[in-house]
Design a protein around this motif. Sequence first.
Motif, short mmCIF file in Angstrom:
data_model
loop_
_atom_site.label_atom_id
_atom_site.label_comp_id
_atom_site.label_asym_id
_atom_site.label_seq_id
_atom_site.Cartn_x
_atom_site.Cartn_y
_atom_site.Cartn_z
N ALA A 1 0.84 -1.19 0.00
CA ALA A 1 0.00 0.00 0.00
C ALA A 1 0.88 1.25 0.00
O ALA A 1 0.42 2.36 0.23
CB ALA A 1 -0.91 0.00 1.23
N ALA A 2 2.18 1.04 -0.25
CA ALA A 2 3.15 2.14 -0.16
C ALA A 2 2.89 3.21 -1.23
O ALA A 2 2.40 2.91 -2.32
CB ALA A 2 4.57 1.61 -0.31
N GLU A 3 3.24 4.44 -0.88
CA GLU A 3 3.17 5.53 -1.85
C GLU A 3 4.55 6.08 -2.17
O GLU A 3 4.70 6.90 -3.07
CB GLU A 3 2.26 6.65 -1.32
N TYR A 4 5.54 5.66 -1.39
CA TYR A 4 6.89 6.22 -1.56
C TYR A 4 7.92 5.09 -1.60
O TYR A 4 7.70 4.01 -1.05
CB TYR A 4 7.23 7.16 -0.40
N VAL A 5 9.04 5.42 -2.23
CA VAL A 5 10.14 4.46 -2.32
C VAL A 5 11.43 5.18 -1.93
O VAL A 5 11.65 6.33 -2.33
CB VAL A 5 10.26 3.91 -3.76
#
Lengths: 198, 97
Positions: A103-107
Motif C-alpha cells: 500500500a506504499a506511496e513512496y520508495v
Amino acid sequence: MALITRGFGGRRRDDPNLPPGQYRTDDFPVLSAGPTPRISLDDWELAVVTESGERSTWSWAEFTALPADEPTVDIHCVTHWSKFGTRWRGVSLDTLLADVETAAEYVVAHSYGGYTTNIPLEDLLDGQAWVAYEFDGEPLVPAHGGPARLLVPHLYFWKSAKWLRALELRLDDEPGFWETAGYHNYGDPWREQRYQAD
Amino acid sequence: MSTTNVGADDAPWVDGNALAGPLGEVMGTDLTVAELTCAGCRTSRPLAAMRVFDRTPGLVARCPGCEDVVMRVVRTADRVLVDLRGSLLLSLPVPTS
C-alpha cells in the motif's frame, strides 16, 4: 569590439527537448559523492522490501533472466547538463514490483556505498523507470553505477541511484542523501525543481 | 589542493581546503584551522585532512579513516546549507587580536 550573435542562446532556448537552465552535452560526466563501490556479481543482490518487512530478492543470474527493455531516453543532471538519446538495457520496475503486495506511496532507493534517494512510487511505474545494467550495448561500468543502477529519466539524474542495492517501499516519504541537504524533494527538470525552495 | 586518487573507475576527491571557500564566505571565518570529529570512528582531524568529493551536486566531505560522510555543503540560489550530522564536534581556535 565584442560581437554578439543570436546563435548560442537562441539555439538553447529553441530546443524543445532541453529543460530550462540546461545545456546539451555529448559526454557522459561522472558525478560521485564517494568512493566507487566494487560489487562482485557473485555477491550482488537486489532487494525489494515492503512496508510490512516482506523481502523479495534477486541474484545477478535471476535479475538478468527477467524480461528486459531497451529504453532510449534523454537524461538531465541537476548540475545543468543534459544528454540526449542515451541507450540502456534494464528491467522495468513494473516487472520487479508485479508480484509485490503493498500500500506504499513512496520508495527509498538504497545504494551499495550508502547513498539514498526518495521517489514517489507512482513515478516508478507505468514504464517510467528501470533498473539498468547495460549502457550503449555494454555492461554498465562501475563509474556510471554498475553493476546496476536505477534509471528514472523524467526526474533529475540524482534520483537515478547508482549501484542500486534495495528499493524500500514506504507509507511515508523519507528524504534521501541530497534531498536532506537542500535539493528538491521531487526534482522535475521541466519545472526546474533543483533546490528545496524551487 | 590536488586530485589524488584518479583511476579508471575511481571518483576523484580533493583535500578539505576545498571547503574553506564556500564555508568561509558565509561564516566569515577561516575554517581551514578547524578540527572535525567524525561521528563514525570518533577520530579528530583538521578539516583540511578530509576527503572532499566535489564532482557532485554539492560538496561531500568524508573521513579519511572510515570514509563516512562528515559534512555536506550545498549552495542553492541564495543560501549555503551545511549538513554536519556526520560530525560529533567542530572545534575552532579563538581568534587572536
